[in-house]
Design a protein around this motif. Structure first.
Motif, mmCIF file in Angstrom:
data_model
loop_
_atom_site.group_PDB
_atom_site.id
_atom_site.type_symbol
_atom_site.label_atom_id
_atom_site.label_comp_id
_atom_site.label_asym_id
_atom_site.label_seq_id
_atom_site.Cartn_x
_atom_site.Cartn_y
_atom_site.Cartn_z
ATOM 1 N N PRO A 184 45.491 51.990 44.196
ATOM 2 C CA PRO A 184 45.879 50.751 44.998
ATOM 3 C C PRO A 184 44.602 50.018 45.786
ATOM 4 O O PRO A 184 44.367 48.817 46.136
ATOM 5 N N SER A 185 43.442 51.019 45.928
ATOM 6 C CA SER A 185 42.107 50.600 46.579
ATOM 7 C C SER A 185 41.541 49.565 45.936
ATOM 8 O O SER A 185 40.861 48.729 46.615
ATOM 9 N N LEU A 186 41.663 49.272 44.729
ATOM 10 C CA LEU A 186 41.145 48.443 43.920
ATOM 11 C C LEU A 186 41.738 47.125 44.353
ATOM 12 O O LEU A 186 40.716 46.083 44.271
ATOM 13 N N ASP A 187 43.068 46.894 44.537
ATOM 14 C CA ASP A 187 43.496 45.733 45.209
ATOM 15 C C ASP A 187 43.034 45.432 46.590
ATOM 16 O O ASP A 187 42.614 44.396 46.642
ATOM 17 N N ILE A 188 43.264 46.290 47.477
ATOM 18 C CA ILE A 188 43.056 46.121 48.847
ATOM 19 C C ILE A 188 41.838 45.963 49.518
ATOM 20 O O ILE A 188 41.447 45.029 50.213
ATOM 21 N N ASP A 189 40.782 46.788 48.636
ATOM 22 C CA ASP A 189 39.572 46.561 48.989
ATOM 23 C C ASP A 189 38.772 45.531 48.278
ATOM 24 O O ASP A 189 37.582 45.357 48.152
ATOM 25 N N GLY A 190 39.574 44.528 47.470
ATOM 26 C CA GLY A 190 38.905 43.500 46.857
ATOM 27 C C GLY A 190 38.149 43.599 45.661
ATOM 28 O O GLY A 190 37.893 42.665 44.932
ATOM 29 N N PHE A 191 38.330 44.872 45.090
ATOM 30 C CA PHE A 191 37.601 44.979 43.580
ATOM 31 C C PHE A 191 38.212 44.513 42.390
ATOM 32 O O PHE A 191 37.561 44.011 41.606
ATOM 33 N N ASP A 192 39.558 44.517 42.443
ATOM 34 C CA ASP A 192 40.442 43.896 41.458
ATOM 35 C C ASP A 192 40.060 42.357 41.403
ATOM 36 O O ASP A 192 39.735 41.816 40.292
ATOM 37 N N SER A 193 39.988 41.646 42.721
ATOM 38 C CA SER A 193 39.655 40.473 42.792
ATOM 39 C C SER A 193 38.074 40.138 42.181
ATOM 40 O O SER A 193 37.820 39.048 41.476
ATOM 41 N N LEU A 194 37.323 40.965 42.773
ATOM 42 C CA LEU A 194 35.788 41.192 42.120
ATOM 43 C C LEU A 194 35.853 40.957 40.659
ATOM 44 O O LEU A 194 35.084 40.049 39.846
ATOM 45 N N PHE A 195 36.353 41.902 40.095
ATOM 46 C CA PHE A 195 36.444 42.089 38.420
ATOM 47 C C PHE A 195 36.765 40.575 38.022
ATOM 48 O O PHE A 195 36.209 40.200 36.889
ATOM 49 N N LYS A 196 37.917 40.091 38.355
ATOM 50 C CA LYS A 196 38.561 39.004 37.744
ATOM 51 C C LYS A 196 37.432 37.836 37.693
ATOM 52 O O LYS A 196 37.153 36.892 37.090
ATOM 53 N N LEU A 197 36.894 37.831 39.426
ATOM 54 C CA LEU A 197 35.612 36.769 39.450
ATOM 55 C C LEU A 197 34.801 36.639 38.587
ATOM 56 O O LEU A 197 34.182 35.734 38.192
ATOM 57 N N ILE A 198 34.243 37.992 38.316
ATOM 58 C CA ILE A 198 33.111 37.957 37.046
ATOM 59 C C ILE A 198 33.632 37.462 36.006
ATOM 60 O O ILE A 198 32.745 36.694 35.306
ATOM 61 N N ILE A 199 34.648 37.794 35.498
ATOM 62 C CA ILE A 199 35.174 37.236 34.271
ATOM 63 C C ILE A 199 35.271 35.720 34.152
ATOM 64 O O ILE A 199 34.886 34.900 33.309
ATOM 65 N N ILE A 200 36.039 35.239 35.470
ATOM 66 C CA ILE A 200 36.137 33.858 35.406
ATOM 67 C C ILE A 200 34.712 33.091 35.502
ATOM 68 O O ILE A 200 34.507 31.931 34.902
ATOM 69 N N THR A 201 33.720 33.605 36.073
ATOM 70 C CA THR A 201 32.361 33.024 36.400
ATOM 71 C C THR A 201 31.643 32.812 35.197
ATOM 72 O O THR A 201 31.198 31.918 34.869
#
Ligand code: NAP
Length: 395
Positions: A184-201
Motif C-alpha cells: 500500500p505504500s505505493l498508493d499512499i506515498d504517491g508512487f503508483d500515481s507517479l508510475f501512471k503519470l510517466i505513462i500518461i506523459t
C-alpha cells in the motif's frame, strides 16, 4: 491476428480474476483464456480453468497467440513482457511500475519486432486515457494533464474527509475492497500515481522521464491539523499527479497532495474513482471520470485492450517523433502549505516568499512559494518527518 485470441494469462489476483469473470459474462467469441500461470498452484481458485506455475507452459503452447500479464511483481512482469515481444506474441499488461521503468526500451522493442504491447488498464483503471491521448489530443494544443490517478489514496481521503474515518481504518477498508496495491505504500506515498503519470506523459507529450527525476510526495504524514486547515479554507486534500507544458515549451511533472477548491472538477472525485482533467489551448478543459481500481473495472479495461489487439490496434507513439517534444524541467515556482513541528524541519525548505505563517503551542504552518527543484532536492529528507506538504494553488 487469428480468428480467435487464445490467451495465456499471467496472474489470477484482483485483476486477473476480474478479467476472467468479465470474459465469462460477456461470452465473447473472439477471445478466451486458454491457460493461467500463477505463483502458487496450491491456492484454491474456485474456477474450472487450466492453471500452471511454469511460464514455459504458456510460452511453449503454440495455440496461445496473446499474453495478458496481470501480476504484482514488476521484475517478473518485465521478463514476461520482453519474452512475449521477442517471441512476436502480442501482449497486454496492467503493470504500471514495470512500464514506468522500462517504457523507453519496450517502445523500441515493439518497433523492432512489430509486435504490439497495450496497457490502457495500467494508467487509470477503467478510464481510457492512454488511447485518447494517443489518438485524439494533438501535441501542440495540449497544455496539461492533471488528475487523481490513484483510487486507493482517493478512497482513503474521501473516508477521512467525508466520514471522519481514521487513517488506518480507511486504509484497511481500501485493502479489503481490493483497491490498494499489495504494497500500500505505493498508493499512499504517491508512487503508483507517479508510475501512471510517466505513462500518461509519454502519450500526452512524447517525452519519457525516469521516475527518479520527478518529485513525488504522498499522504502518509497527513494529520488532523492538515484536514482542519483544508476544511477552514473550504478545500479538500487530493493526491494529484500533474504534467504541464509551460509557456517556454518546457514541461514540469510532479505528484503532490493538493488543496483543491470547490470549483475544480477533481474536488468532487470521491472514493476509488479517478478523474483526469485534460487542458488544451483551444478546447480549454475536458474531464474524464471513472473507476480507477478494482477487479471488474480494471478487468474490463484489460478486455478493451484484448479486443484492440484482436483488431490489430497498436500505439503509434507519434508524439515521440514530433519536433516539439518538450524538455523536462523542475525550474518552476509554486505555492505550498507546510505543516511542521520542529524549526529544523522548516529550515529544510528554501521558500522564495512566505505569505502566511502560523505558530501556536500545538501547531505550526507556513504558506509560501518554493521551486519544484528545491522540493525535489529535499525529497528524501522530508519523508518520515512530522511534517506535511501540499500544493496550495491560488484560485
Ligand atoms: N488492483 C487494481 O485495482 C489494479 C488496477 C490497475 C492495475 N493493476 C495492476 O494489475 C496487476 C495485478 O494487480 P492485482 O491487484 O490483481 O494483484 P494481486 O491481487 O496481488 O494478484 C497478483 C497475482 O499475480 C500472481 N503472480 C505474482 N507473481 C507471479 C509470477 N512470477 N508468475 C505468475 N504469477 C504471479 C499471483 O499469484 P498467486 O495468486 O499464486 O499468489 C496473483 O495471482 C499489477 O501490476 C497492478 O499494478 C491493479
Amino acid at each position: 491476428m487469428a480468428e480467435r485470441l487464445n490467451i495465456g494469462l499471467f496472474g489470477f489476483g484482483t485483476v486477473g480474476r476480474g478479467l476472467y469473470d468479465v470474459l465469462e459474462e460477456t461470452r465473447l467469441k473472439e477471445a478466451r483464456i486458454r491457460r493461467i500461470c500463477v505463483r502458487n498452484l496450491n491456492k484454491d481458485r474456485g474456477v474450472d480453468a487450466d492453471f500452471t506455475d511454469n511460464p514455459d507452459d504458456i510460452f511453449g503452447d503454440p495455440a496461445i497467440n496473446l499474453i495478458v500479464e496481470l501480476i504484482d511483481d514488476a521484475d517478473a512482469s518485465y521478463r514476461i513482457v520482453r519474452r512475449a515481444l521477442e517471441a512476436n506474441i502480442p501482449v497486454v499488461t496492467g503493470n504500471k511500475k514495470m512500464l514506468a521503468y522500462h517504457l523507453r526500451e519496450l517502445v523500441e522493442l515493439q518497433r523492432a519486432t512489430g509486435t504490439p504491447l497495450l496497457y490502457d488498464a495500467s494508467a487509470c483503471g477503467s478510464i481510457p486515457v492512454i488511447r485518447n491521448l494517443e489518438e485524439y489530443y494533438d501535441n501542440d494544443l495540449l497544455i496539461s494533464v492533471k488528475g487523481i490517478l490513484n483510487g486507493s489514496s482517493n478512497f482513503i481521503l474521501s473516508k477521512i474527509f467525508n466520514e471522519n474515518m481514521s487513517y488506518p481504518d480507511a486504509l484497511r477498508m481500501a485493502q479489503e475492497l481490493g483497491f490498494a496495491e499489495s504494497d500500500p505504500s505505493l498508493d499512499i506515498d504517491g508512487f503508483d500515481s507517479l508510475f501512471k503519470l510517466i505513462i500518461i506523459t509519454l502519450h500526452a507529450f512524447g517525452r519519457y522521464v525516469e521516475p527518479e527525476r520527478i518529485f513525488v510526495y504522498g499522504i502518509s504524514s497527513m494529520n488532523d491539523d492538515d484536514i482542519r486547515f483544508a476544511t477552514e479554507k473550504k478545500r479538500r486534500i487530493k493526491l494529484v499527479a500533474h504534467v504541464e507544458k509551460l509557456q517556454d515549451g518546457r514541461m514540469i511533472m510532479c505528484v503532490i497532495p493538493q488543496l483543491i477548491s470547490r470549483d475544480k472538477y477533481i474536488y468532487s472525485v470521491e472514493d476509488e474513482f479517478n478523474g483526469v482533467v485534460i487542458k488544451g489551448k483551444f478546447y480549454y478543459k475536458q474531464f474524464m471520470f471513472g473507476r480507477g481500481a478494482g477487479g471488474y473495472p480494471t478487468g474490463s479495461a484489460v478486455l478493451s485492450d484484448i479486443m484492440a489487439c484482436f483488431y490489430h490496434y497498436k500505439y503509434e507513439y507519434k508524439k515521440l517523433n514530433s519536433e516539439s517534444v518538450p524538455e523536462y524541467t523542475d525550474d518552476f515556482v509554486f505555492r505550498i502549505y507546510l505543516r511542521y513541528s520542529a524549526d529544523e524541519d522548516l529550515a529544510l525548505f528554501r521558500f522564495r516568499t512566505i505569505r502566511e505563517k502560523y505558530v501556536s503551542e500545538t501547531s505550526k504552518y507556513v504558506v509560501g512559494d518554493i521551486s519544484l527543484h528545491d522540493l525535489y532536492t529535499i525529497r528524501d529528507d522530508i519523508r518520515g518527518r512530522n511534517l506535511f506538504v501540499a500544493a496550495y494553488p491560488e484560485n
